[in-house]
Design a protein around this motif. Structure first.
Motif, PDB file in Angstrom:
ATOM      1  N   PRO A 128     139.942  65.850  25.007  1.00  0.00           N
ATOM      2  CA  PRO A 128     138.403  66.175  24.692  1.00  0.00           C
ATOM      3  C   PRO A 128     138.294  67.642  25.228  1.00  0.00           C
ATOM      4  CG  PRO A 128     138.707  64.882  26.577  1.00  0.00           C
ATOM      5  CD  PRO A 128     140.160  64.871  26.316  1.00  0.00           C
ATOM      6  N   GLY A 129     139.441  68.313  25.723  1.00  0.00           N
ATOM      7  CA  GLY A 129     139.134  69.748  26.319  1.00  0.00           C
ATOM      8  C   GLY A 129     138.879  69.725  27.661  1.00  0.00           C
ATOM      9  N   TYR A 130     138.836  70.911  28.206  1.00  0.00           N
ATOM     10  CA  TYR A 130     138.600  71.035  29.712  1.00  0.00           C
ATOM     11  C   TYR A 130     137.791  72.326  30.003  1.00  0.00           C
ATOM     12  CZ  TYR A 130     140.434  72.110  34.340  1.00  0.00           C
ATOM     13  OH  TYR A 130     140.944  72.017  35.686  1.00  0.00           O
ATOM     14  N   ILE A 131     136.818  71.961  30.892  1.00  0.00           N
ATOM     15  CA  ILE A 131     135.623  73.047  31.308  1.00  0.00           C
ATOM     16  C   ILE A 131     136.021  73.390  32.809  1.00  0.00           C
ATOM     17  CG2 ILE A 131     133.487  74.065  31.236  1.00  0.00           C
ATOM     18  CD1 ILE A 131     132.799  71.922  29.238  1.00  0.00           C
ATOM     19  N   THR A 132     135.982  74.823  33.116  1.00  0.00           N
ATOM     20  CA  THR A 132     135.971  75.149  34.466  1.00  0.00           C
ATOM     21  C   THR A 132     134.556  75.688  34.618  1.00  0.00           C
ATOM     22  OG1 THR A 132     138.250  75.822  34.531  1.00  0.00           O
ATOM     23  CG2 THR A 132     137.090  76.396  36.161  1.00  0.00           C
ATOM     24  N   VAL A 133     133.740  75.230  35.547  1.00  0.00           N
ATOM     25  CA  VAL A 133     132.415  75.622  35.527  1.00  0.00           C
ATOM     26  C   VAL A 133     132.222  76.651  36.685  1.00  0.00           C
ATOM     27  CG1 VAL A 133     131.270  73.522  34.556  1.00  0.00           C
ATOM     28  CG2 VAL A 133     131.800  73.746  37.277  1.00  0.00           C
ATOM     29  N   ALA A 134     131.250  77.469  36.499  1.00  0.00           N
ATOM     30  CA  ALA A 134     130.931  78.497  37.494  1.00  0.00           C
ATOM     31  C   ALA A 134     129.627  78.117  38.157  1.00  0.00           C
ATOM     32  CB  ALA A 134     130.405  79.927  36.757  1.00  0.00           C
TER      33      ALA A 134
END
Ligand SMILES: Cc1cc2nc3c(=O)[nH]c(=O)nc-3n(C[C@H](O)[C@H](O)[C@H](O)COP(=O)(O)OP(=O)(O)OC[C@H]3O[C@@H](n4cnc5c(N)ncnc54)[C@H](O)[C@@H]3O)c2cc1C
Length: 461
Positions: A128-134
């Motif tokens: 599904p993809g990968y998100i690094t959050v700020a």
């Protein structure tokens, strides 16, 4: 906030009716061509690839507990193509080889996918993809600036501003997110490991569980492995023992066992799911030095882990260390700060596991016993996918095979060793404190951390 106390004190992934019955322990005097010690991903991939290379090779896999009981059945299930614990660490430490390492990592991830298909392993593999959050302004700047670098290295990356980010997953703490669409997957790690175990058995690997190897002795023509009820004479040995007490002294110098902890919620109902969005089911982590990783399971539980990285004096590893109330309190509080919509959510599982931290944060290799033994350890919390590469390279090293991978500095070089006790404990504790301080100070690293950076001596989980 003590909702976690009602949770089962065991890993969610291992608490499954699909767990296979344990194989017999080894007993008596036996022999084999290749002995693999450790039934996690590294050992399973090494044994499987040995058999796929040469079906006639007599391979034995020895696991002290049960296959997947170590880090392999306890992780977040993030399978990232990076072999270097992420592109930034790879660029920092292996700038001359990063192109090759990224390509080898992509090929490795594709190899995992092919093996899952070939061996019909049902393990909820999804991309599904990968998100690094700020969640702090300096993280916004750092992540946004990194998008072109990721693209340059072939990754499909995009910056999501706060509104876009919150339309994907809704937390009031999010200021933006770095979406990576490619080269990352999510998996049920225990079902993958059990599938690899079955594939090994199908190809004729002799798997023995409940079989701790107590000692290794070099012989004129091989290695003797001693277990409580037997002895195994092997022509070659691969050690795949992660952060567990090492069987050769050189691993102890480079690897520190660090505990990482995880909570899993009960399945979220439709209203709770609507309140947080997360329709794309991306894997998530936040960007600080002390970071959380989190994801949805098949049945919409949230797996929420990370932040604390706890090293115990003297490289201690023991089942009592797998439960840590102070860390579970913290994890529960931080989950509800991130998703206040989930106030009152119950937890189903809580556990901890050992990460094999080394000072360069990525797998390292070694050989011994006149070249009859090789090991792959030190993944530092990003070994779900890299362990297939680790098993492959350990096999190539023990067979003396000259490959593109074995020629790299990445494989040939060692990290800086951690000091012995009591300096090891004091140094790791101080570093963790300083990393937390940097997170509070807009990412500004203290003199101490900058000195470590210059030496190439780091700490991560
Ligand atoms: C809480 C947690 C979260 C993580 N999250 C992620 C993630 O999301 N993504 C990611 O990429 N990585 C993650 N990791 C790391 C990842 O799980 C490991 O790097 C990966 O599973 C590689 O495992 P391994 O086979 O090297 O070690 P392990 O799975 O630990 O296997 C080593 C095995 O060796 C056995 N053993 C040790 N000594 C002996 C002996 N003397 N005799 C016989 N057997 C022995 C142990 O019982 C164990 O089963 C996480 C780790 C933890 C603990």
């Amino acid at each position: 906030m003590t909702g976690w106390r009602d949770a089962e004190p065991r890993p969610f992934w291992l608490d499954s009716p699909l767990r296979p019955p344990a194989a017999d322990a080894i007993s008596g005097e036996q022999s084999c061509a290749l002995a693999v010690v450790g039934g996690g991903f590294t050992g399973l991939w090494a044994a499987l690839q040995a058999k796929e290379d040469d079906p006639g090779r007599d391979v034995v896999l020895l696991e002290q507990a049960a296959v997947a009981d170590g880090a392999t059945g306890r992780n977040g299930g993030f399978a990232d193509a990076s072999l270097t614990h992420g592109l930034p660490n790879g660029l920092e430490r292996f700038p001359d080889e990063i192109g090759v390492l990224e390509r080898l990592g992509r090929e490795n991830l594709a190899g995992i996918e092919r093996a899952i298909e070939r061996h019909c392993i049902d393990c909820s593999w999804e991309r599904p993809g990968y998100i690094t959050v700020a969640r702090a302004m300096h993280e916004v700047d750092d992540l946004r600036e990194f998008v072109p670098v990721m693209r340059e290295h072939g990754l499909d990356a995009e910056w999501l501003d706060a509104d876009r980010m919150r339309s994907e997953v809704d937390s009031p703490t999010y200021l933006g997110g770095l979406l990576q669409r490619t080269e990352a997957a999510l998996v049920d790690p225990a079902r993958l490991a059990w599938g690899l175990r079955r594939a090994c058995l199908d190809l004729g690997v002799r798997v023995h569980e409940g079989t701790p190897v107590r000692a290794l002795h070099e012989l004129a023509d091989g290695v003797m492995l001693t277990t409580p009820d037997g002895r195994l004479r092997a022509e070659q040995v691969i050690l795949a023992t992660n952060g567990f007490p090492p069987l050769v002294p050189s691993i102890r110098r480079y690897v520190a066992p660090v505990y990482d902890y995880v909570l899993v919620t009960e399945p979220l109902d439709a209203a709770r799911m609507r309140s947080i969005g997360w329709r794309g089911r991306h894997g998530l982590s936040d960007a600080g030095n002390q970071f959380h990783y989190y994801r949805l399971t098949d049945d919409n539980r949230i797996l929420w882990g990370g932040y604390d990285a706890i090293y115990h004096y003297g490289n201690a590893v023991s089942p009592e260390l797998e439960q840590r109330p102070a860390t579970f309190d913290l994890l529960e509080r931080q989950l509800l700060e991130t998703f206040p919509q989930l106030e009152g959510v119950s937890f189903s599982h809580r556990w901890g596991g050992v990460i094999d931290t080394c000072s360069r944060f990525c797998v390292m290799f070694g050989t011994g016993m006149s070249g009859r033994l090789a090991y792959a350890v030190g993944y530092t919390g990003l070994g779900v996918a890299a362990s297939r590469f680790g098993g492959r390279v350990a096999l190539d090293l023990v067979d003396g095979r000259d490959t593109e991978a074995t020629r790299t500095r990445f494989v040939r070089s060692r990290p800086l060793p951690f000091p012995p006790e009591p300096l090891r404990y004091a140094g790791i504790r101080l570093t963790v404190r300083e990393l937390a301080r940097a997170d509070r100070n807009a990412g500004r690293r203290s003199l101490y951390l900058r000195a470590l950076d210059r030496l190439g001596l780091g700490f991560d989980s």
